[in-house]
Design a protein around this motif. Structure first.
Motif, mmCIF file in Angstrom:
data_model
loop_
_atom_site.group_PDB
_atom_site.id
_atom_site.type_symbol
_atom_site.label_atom_id
_atom_site.label_comp_id
_atom_site.label_asym_id
_atom_site.label_seq_id
_atom_site.Cartn_x
_atom_site.Cartn_y
_atom_site.Cartn_z
ATOM 1 N N VAL A 20 -0.815 12.430 -12.571
ATOM 2 C CA VAL A 20 -0.522 11.577 -11.579
ATOM 3 C C VAL A 20 0.412 10.426 -12.078
ATOM 4 C CG1 VAL A 20 -2.599 12.003 -10.326
ATOM 5 C CG2 VAL A 20 -2.617 10.106 -11.992
ATOM 6 N N GLU A 21 1.072 9.954 -10.873
ATOM 7 C CA GLU A 21 2.138 8.694 -11.254
ATOM 8 C C GLU A 21 1.398 7.563 -11.925
ATOM 9 O OE1 GLU A 21 5.846 6.651 -8.891
ATOM 10 O OE2 GLU A 21 4.367 7.629 -7.734
ATOM 11 N N GLY A 22 0.684 7.303 -11.648
ATOM 12 C CA GLY A 22 -0.048 5.956 -12.122
ATOM 13 C C GLY A 22 -0.059 6.196 -13.517
ATOM 14 N N ASN A 23 -0.377 7.219 -14.260
ATOM 15 C CA ASN A 23 -0.615 7.510 -15.688
ATOM 16 C C ASN A 23 0.657 7.627 -16.032
ATOM 17 O OD1 ASN A 23 -3.175 7.901 -15.514
ATOM 18 N ND2 ASN A 23 -3.443 9.830 -15.500
ATOM 19 N N TYR A 24 1.884 8.114 -15.600
ATOM 20 C CA TYR A 24 3.069 8.064 -16.524
ATOM 21 C C TYR A 24 4.010 7.029 -15.917
ATOM 22 C CZ TYR A 24 5.100 10.504 -12.479
ATOM 23 O OH TYR A 24 5.444 11.137 -11.024
ATOM 24 N N ALA A 25 3.537 6.085 -15.080
ATOM 25 C CA ALA A 25 4.350 4.970 -14.568
ATOM 26 C C ALA A 25 3.337 3.892 -14.539
ATOM 27 C CB ALA A 25 5.310 5.303 -13.361
ATOM 28 N N PRO A 26 2.815 3.371 -15.365
ATOM 29 C CA PRO A 26 1.667 2.360 -14.986
ATOM 30 C C PRO A 26 2.256 0.997 -14.764
ATOM 31 C CG PRO A 26 1.795 2.828 -17.334
ATOM 32 C CD PRO A 26 2.526 3.864 -16.832
ATOM 33 N N PRO A 27 1.606 0.188 -14.058
ATOM 34 C CA PRO A 27 2.138 -1.065 -13.748
ATOM 35 C C PRO A 27 2.807 -1.981 -14.729
ATOM 36 C CG PRO A 27 -0.128 -0.768 -12.849
ATOM 37 C CD PRO A 27 0.144 0.284 -13.800
ATOM 38 N N LEU A 32 8.128 -4.005 -16.432
ATOM 39 C CA LEU A 32 8.992 -4.259 -17.715
ATOM 40 C C LEU A 32 10.309 -3.497 -17.167
ATOM 41 C CD1 LEU A 32 6.717 -3.581 -20.697
ATOM 42 C CD2 LEU A 32 7.672 -5.767 -19.968
ATOM 43 N N ARG A 33 10.251 -2.400 -16.563
ATOM 44 C CA ARG A 33 11.635 -1.640 -15.955
ATOM 45 C C ARG A 33 12.096 -2.506 -15.085
ATOM 46 N NH1 ARG A 33 13.611 2.517 -17.875
ATOM 47 N NH2 ARG A 33 14.746 3.187 -15.722
ATOM 48 N N SER A 34 11.489 -2.933 -14.220
ATOM 49 C CA SER A 34 12.115 -3.793 -13.216
ATOM 50 C C SER A 34 12.858 -5.311 -13.766
ATOM 51 C CB SER A 34 11.247 -4.340 -12.076
ATOM 52 O OG SER A 34 10.279 -5.445 -12.551
ATOM 53 N N GLN A 35 12.296 -5.447 -14.777
ATOM 54 C CA GLN A 35 12.905 -6.649 -15.698
ATOM 55 C C GLN A 35 14.166 -6.455 -16.469
ATOM 56 O OE1 GLN A 35 11.991 -9.813 -14.674
ATOM 57 N NE2 GLN A 35 11.003 -8.898 -13.239
ATOM 58 N N SER A 53 0.480 -1.757 -25.763
ATOM 59 C CA SER A 53 0.972 -1.948 -24.527
ATOM 60 C C SER A 53 -0.213 -1.745 -23.282
ATOM 61 C CB SER A 53 2.089 -1.020 -24.138
ATOM 62 O OG SER A 53 1.611 0.283 -24.087
ATOM 63 N N THR A 54 -1.231 -0.975 -23.694
ATOM 64 C CA THR A 54 -2.432 -1.032 -22.951
ATOM 65 C C THR A 54 -3.720 -1.796 -23.463
ATOM 66 O OG1 THR A 54 -3.345 1.141 -24.460
ATOM 67 C CG2 THR A 54 -1.980 1.433 -22.335
#
Length: 134
Positions: A20-27, A32-35, A53-54
């Protein structure tokens, strides 16, 4: 191949799985990518990176919740609270890192450095098999 091209290939590969997307693109990774930070999806990161990181965000959040809900009323010293939160974060980080590695292997994902070779196969229409074979 640039980082962004390789990142796009990794995301495309992850979308083809049952992850699921939440697993491969966690918040945290999305933030970090948005920054502008160039961070790989967690399935393609090292075990050490995934532990930190977790584990660190978990330790901060869990420690703060435990402090206000339970530990403060029990008069636990701040040093003991920080220590307990760090231990909990390390354990959580280890388990999450192991999950990402297991999921990587379970879904037969391509290693980060090999994604370029996989991209060439996809662009030429090859999906791991020869269409002329019966």
């Amino acid at each position: 191949m640039t980082f962004d091209e390789r990142y796009g290939l990794a995301i495309a590969e992850l979308k083809r799985t049952t992850i699921v997307e939440g697993n491969y693109a966690p918040p945290l990774h999305r933030f970090l990518r948005s920054q502008g930070v160039r961070v790989r999806p967690p399935h393609y990161c090292s075990i050490g990176f995934n532990i930190f990181s977790t584990g660190i965000p978990f330790a901060i959040l869990w420690g703060a919740i435990m402090w206000f809900v339970l530990w403060q009323s029990q008069r636990l010293t701040p040093g003991m609270a920080v220590g307990a939160a760090l231990v909990a974060g390390a354990i959580f980080g280890c388990f999450m890192s192991l999950y990402y590695r297991w999921s990587f292997n379970q879904n037969d994902l391509t290693k980060w450095d090999k994604l370029e070779a996989t991209a060439g196969d996809e662009e030429s229409g090859k999906n791991g098999y020869d269409e002329n074979e019966k």
